[in-house]
Design a protein around this motif. Structure first.
Motif, PDB file in Angstrom:
ATOM      1  N   VAL A  53       3.546   9.396 -10.638  1.00 44.72           N
ATOM      2  CA  VAL A  53       2.735   9.566 -11.852  1.00 44.72           C
ATOM      3  C   VAL A  53       2.046  10.933 -11.859  1.00 44.72           C
ATOM      4  N   ASN A  54       1.581  11.379 -10.691  1.00 47.44           N
ATOM      5  CA  ASN A  54       0.873  12.659 -10.606  1.00 47.44           C
ATOM      6  C   ASN A  54       1.814  13.856 -10.702  1.00 47.44           C
ATOM      7  N   GLU A  55       2.934  13.794  -9.962  1.00 48.43           N
ATOM      8  CA  GLU A  55       3.808  14.957  -9.860  1.00 48.43           C
ATOM      9  C   GLU A  55       4.917  14.982 -10.903  1.00 48.43           C
ATOM     10  N   PHE A  56       5.307  13.814 -11.401  1.00 50.07           N
ATOM     11  CA  PHE A  56       6.409  13.739 -12.375  1.00 50.07           C
ATOM     12  C   PHE A  56       6.022  12.858 -13.560  1.00 50.07           C
ATOM     13  N   PRO A  57       4.928  13.242 -14.225  1.00 52.98           N
ATOM     14  CA  PRO A  57       4.389  12.369 -15.287  1.00 52.98           C
ATOM     15  C   PRO A  57       5.302  12.232 -16.502  1.00 52.98           C
ATOM     16  N   LYS A  58       6.244  13.151 -16.667  1.00 51.95           N
ATOM     17  CA  LYS A  58       7.090  13.121 -17.856  1.00 51.95           C
ATOM     18  C   LYS A  58       8.396  12.353 -17.638  1.00 51.95           C
ATOM     19  N   THR A  59       8.570  11.804 -16.442  1.00 49.04           N
ATOM     20  CA  THR A  59       9.814  11.095 -16.154  1.00 49.04           C
ATOM     21  C   THR A  59       9.760   9.652 -16.653  1.00 49.04           C
ATOM     22  N   ASP A  60      10.931   9.080 -16.807  1.00 50.17           N
ATOM     23  CA  ASP A  60      11.024   7.671 -17.204  1.00 50.17           C
ATOM     24  C   ASP A  60      10.468   6.766 -16.108  1.00 50.17           C
ATOM     25  N   PHE A  61      10.513   7.242 -14.856  1.00 49.20           N
ATOM     26  CA  PHE A  61      10.006   6.433 -13.745  1.00 49.20           C
ATOM     27  C   PHE A  61       8.490   6.289 -13.840  1.00 49.20           C
ATOM     28  N   ALA A  62       7.817   7.384 -14.180  1.00 49.96           N
ATOM     29  CA  ALA A  62       6.365   7.325 -14.356  1.00 49.96           C
ATOM     30  C   ALA A  62       6.009   6.381 -15.496  1.00 49.96           C
ATOM     31  N   ASP A  80       2.022  -1.474 -14.895  1.00 48.87           N
ATOM     32  CA  ASP A  80       0.666  -1.559 -14.323  1.00 48.87           C
ATOM     33  C   ASP A  80      -0.218  -0.505 -14.984  1.00 48.87           C
ATOM     34  N   LYS A  81      -1.122  -0.960 -15.842  1.00 49.93           N
ATOM     35  CA  LYS A  81      -1.953  -0.041 -16.630  1.00 49.93           C
ATOM     36  C   LYS A  81      -3.004   0.681 -15.791  1.00 49.93           C
ATOM     37  N   SER A  82      -3.123   0.320 -14.513  1.00 52.42           N
ATOM     38  CA  SER A  82      -4.109   1.012 -13.676  1.00 52.42           C
ATOM     39  C   SER A  82      -3.670   2.436 -13.354  1.00 52.42           C
ATOM     40  N   TYR A  83      -2.365   2.718 -13.498  1.00 59.15           N
ATOM     41  CA  TYR A  83      -1.866   4.086 -13.328  1.00 59.15           C
ATOM     42  C   TYR A  83      -2.053   4.838 -14.645  1.00 59.15           C
ATOM     43  N   LYS A  84      -2.565   6.057 -14.561  1.00 61.05           N
ATOM     44  CA  LYS A  84      -2.838   6.823 -15.777  1.00 61.05           C
ATOM     45  C   LYS A  84      -2.175   8.200 -15.711  1.00 61.05           C
ATOM     46  N   ILE A  85      -1.702   8.656 -16.875  1.00 60.58           N
ATOM     47  CA  ILE A  85      -1.191  10.027 -17.001  1.00 60.58           C
ATOM     48  C   ILE A  85      -2.137  10.763 -17.933  1.00 60.58           C
ATOM     49  N   MET A  86      -2.622  11.910 -17.470  1.00 59.85           N
ATOM     50  CA  MET A  86      -3.587  12.653 -18.269  1.00 59.85           C
ATOM     51  C   MET A  86      -2.938  13.341 -19.455  1.00 59.85           C
ATOM     52  N   THR A  87      -1.738  13.843 -19.278  1.00 62.69           N
ATOM     53  CA  THR A  87      -1.067  14.527 -20.378  1.00 62.69           C
ATOM     54  C   THR A  87      -0.152  13.558 -21.113  1.00 62.69           C
ATOM     55  N   SER A  88       0.189  13.883 -22.347  1.00 59.18           N
ATOM     56  CA  SER A  88       1.085  13.014 -23.117  1.00 59.18           C
ATOM     57  C   SER A  88       2.500  13.129 -22.565  1.00 59.18           C
ATOM     58  N   THR A  89       3.223  12.043 -22.564  1.00 61.69           N
ATOM     59  CA  THR A  89       4.573  12.022 -22.011  1.00 61.69           C
ATOM     60  C   THR A  89       5.580  12.583 -22.997  1.00 61.69           C
ATOM     61  N   SER A 114       0.835  -1.209   0.000  1.00 68.29           N
ATOM     62  CA  SER A 114       0.000   0.000   0.000  1.00 68.29           C
ATOM     63  C   SER A 114       0.869   1.258   0.000  1.00 68.29           C
ATOM     64  N   LEU A 115       1.945   1.263   0.790  1.00 66.30           N
ATOM     65  CA  LEU A 115       2.853   2.418   0.811  1.00 66.30           C
ATOM     66  C   LEU A 115       3.572   2.563  -0.533  1.00 66.30           C
ATOM     67  N   SER A 116       3.948   1.437  -1.103  1.00 59.65           N
ATOM     68  CA  SER A 116       4.610   1.460  -2.405  1.00 59.65           C
ATOM     69  C   SER A 116       3.692   2.048  -3.469  1.00 59.65           C
ATOM     70  N   LYS A 117       2.414   1.657  -3.418  1.00 58.82           N
ATOM     71  CA  LYS A 117       1.444   2.143  -4.401  1.00 58.82           C
ATOM     72  C   LYS A 117       1.226   3.648  -4.275  1.00 58.82           C
ATOM     73  N   LEU A 118       1.205   4.151  -3.051  1.00 58.97           N
ATOM     74  CA  LEU A 118       1.040   5.589  -2.832  1.00 58.97           C
ATOM     75  C   LEU A 118       2.193   6.377  -3.450  1.00 58.97           C
ATOM     76  N   LEU A 119       3.402   5.871  -3.286  1.00 56.95           N
ATOM     77  CA  LEU A 119       4.572   6.542  -3.850  1.00 56.95           C
ATOM     78  C   LEU A 119       4.529   6.512  -5.381  1.00 56.95           C
ATOM     79  N   LYS A 120       4.126   5.397  -5.937  1.00 59.11           N
ATOM     80  CA  LYS A 120       4.046   5.291  -7.401  1.00 59.11           C
ATOM     81  C   LYS A 120       3.011   6.262  -7.957  1.00 59.11           C
TER      82      LYS A 120
END
Length: 577
Positions: free
Chosen positions: A455-464, A471-480, A445-451
């Motif tokens: 995704v929310n704060e650094f959507p353009k990074t390679d980590f996101a 895991d396709k359940s994570y979504k980025i609203m803007t294009s990377t 659960s803690l790992s998921k919060l960090l991920k």
């Protein structure tokens, strides 16, 4: 009987006896020559088989040449030689193993012309092997498979299966190769050849971690091989397989029995090392360390003592957290044996320890400042200071968590980085590293919060991007930036101006991802060499040096920026003059 009659008879028989003597002498001459050719061939084959899968040693190559010379001499000097067929085949094989494919095919032609259908199998077999060496593997396999349907004797059938296996091995088709190797080994009559084939089966299976098949193969090696070295290795590998399969009691008893038998004296060091590994596997650390200590004393300057020192170094880290002792043990690995497989890993360990110790020293001054900051309201380090602190803390994290298997201590350094270097370039990487460590520890659960935060704060990074790809359940609203980079690359050939806008957009919005470094370097290169706008080129080269100093693009950017700056200085001085 009258003396003159005896004399007359003797005169009649003397020429006949002379002819018989000359004939016998000739027979002896060519027989001895061909016998020598066969001896050289057997010697060369023994060397080749012992080195199967590797380059044929020069000594065997030289012996094959003698086979060709002596066989040719016999056939040329004695055309009625009754073993001509055998001599031809010896010559074909010798040319083949010497890599003389044209000469092998020429000799096969002679053989076929002289013996016709009687040598169909031999001609087709060696023709297929020549095709293989001519980089025609499938025609070679087809030809050999056709021979299988022919009425072959058992030995020839074994040779055909073995040849097919060799081709499959070269093509890295290991499953098919193993099937054919086993068919060959089951059929072949020559015990030494059988042992060699099972040795290959065992080695390949062991490397593939197919331990049941490897165990069966090594047991056949022990039973059939005439090579003492291979038999000893078969015994050693057998106990290794017992250990790897978890049959620890059987492995231990087998080793102890062999250590009492002088027939295994040549592998005593290896058996001692296996026993140390068995103790380690059973968490009998004290017994393992004692055994390793005796190995380095009893068998110095060997590959075994080198590996023992490496294991002792690991214990110094894992059990004692004694870096100085670990350095001592790892440094001994190369001193013991430079050819050891553990020489390079030991050097890597030494480098890691030195880096760790230096990073710890560097952290001391930061620790004082961090302690002082707790008494100051709204204190924060400057951006440059945060980058420097983050570099120090992440180095310690990576070594502790991912190299020394001390994830709890690694998390301590990550938390310091996240708290005090939240504006640094390494901040997203720190969040990602923490999410990975927590996931490995089962704190999902803690790992998921960090991920999600990444995704929310650094959507353009390679980590996101890595998180989303996994895991396709994570979504980025803007294009990377990755997506924008692909789009800009596609537009370049049709509309360079529009593509340049796309590259610039990436650089404006993203200072973190690898894609932004690629975009900036593309812009710099085009302004530098295509549009010839050195001031714009310099702008993007320096942008890379500021935001991606550790990237692949940084080195060429630095060199080019230095050159352009020197040009601008020279131009300025000329104008002033």
């Amino acid at each position: 009987m009258p003396k003159n009659h005896i004399y007359t008879l003797a005169r009649k028989w003397i020429p006949v006896a002379g002819l018989i003597f000359i004939s016998c002498a000739n027979f002896k001459a060519y027989f001895n020559t061909f016998y020598n050719a066969e001896e050289f061939f057997e010697k060369a084959e023994k060397i080749r088989l012992q080195n199967r899968g590797e380059k044929i040693p020069q000594s065997a190559i030289n012996d094959y040449e003698k086979v060709i010379e002596k066989s040719r001499f016999v056939m040329d000097e004695y055309p009625d030689f009754k073993l001509r067929k055998k001599a031809f085949i010896l010559i074909v094989q010798s040319h083949f193993y010497r890599g003389e494919l044209r000469e092998a095919m020429g000799t096969l032609g002679e053989l076929k012309n002289e013996f016709g259908d009687k040598v169909y199998v031999e001609v087709e077999f060696w023709t297929s092997l020549v095709k293989w060496k001519q980089n025609k593997p499938q025609p070679a396999i087809n030809g050999l498979n056709e021979l299988i349907n022919f009425s072959l004797n058992v030995d020839m059938e074994a040779k055909v299966y073995l040849a097919i296996a060799e081709i499959f091995l070269e093509q890295k088709m290991y499953s098919e190769a193993m099937d054919n190797l086993e068919k060959s080994a089951e059929r072949i009559q020559d015990q030494n050849e059988k042992g060699q084939i099972y040795y290959r089966i065992a080695e390949l299976s062991f490397d593939a971690k197919s331990y049941d098949r490897a165990l069966s193969g090594y047991q056949e090696v022990i039973k059939n091989s005439q090579s003492k070295k291979q038999i000893q290795e078969g015994n050693l590998k057998t106990v290794q397989i017992y250990r790897l399969k978890g049959n620890l009691d059987l492995a231990t008893n087998s080793i102890k029995n062999m250590l009492l038998d002088d027939n295994y004296k040549t592998i005593f060091p290896n058996l001692e090392l296996e026993l140390a590994k068995l103790y380690d596997q059973q968490n009998m650390i004290s017994e393992s360390r004692n055994r390793l200590a005796s190995i380095v004393q009893d068998y110095p300057k060997t590959t075994v003592s080198a590996e023992a020192y490496y294991m002792l170094g690991n214990y110094s880290i894992e059990q004692d957290w004694d870096m100085e002792d670990a350095l001592k043990q790892y440094s001994s690995v190369v001193k013991e044996n430079k050819q050891s497989l553990y020489a390079q890993p030991a050097q890597v360990r030494i480098k890691e320890i030195n880096t760790y110790q230096q990073s710890k020293l560097d952290l001391e001054s930061w620790s004082l400042r961090i302690a002082e900051s707790d008494t100051i309201a709204d204190f924060h380090f400057t951006e440059d200071e945060q980058n420097e602190l983050a570099k120090n803390l992440y180095s310690l994290t990576e070594l502790e968590a991912f190299h020394f298997d001390r994830s709890d201590t690694g998390l301590v350094y990550l938390d310091l980085l996240i708290q005090y270097a939240y504006q640094s370039k390494l901040f997203p990487k720190a969040l990602y590293a923490k999410s990975v460590i927590l996931e490995d520890k089962g704190e999902l659960s803690l790992s998921k919060l960090l991920k999600q935060r990444i995704v929310n704060e650094f959507p353009k990074t390679d980590f996101a991007l890595a998180i989303i790809n996994k895991d396709k359940s994570y979504k980025i609203m803007t294009s990377t930036s990755d997506e924008k980079l692909v789009t800009a690359e596609r537009k370049w050939s049709d509309n360079p101006a529009l593509a340049m806008d796309g590259y610039r957009e990436i650089v404006i919005e993203d200072t973190v991802s690898e894609s932004s470094a690629q975009a900036a370097y593309f812009l710099a290169y085009q302004y530098d060499y295509h549009f010839v706008k050195p001031d714009s080129a310099l702008k993007y080269y320096e942008w890379i040096l500021k935001h991606h100093s550790d990237s692949y693009q940084a080195e060429p950017s630095g060199k080019r920026a230095a050159f352009l700056n020197s040009v601008f200085v020279d131009t300025s001085e000329t104008n002033d003059y």
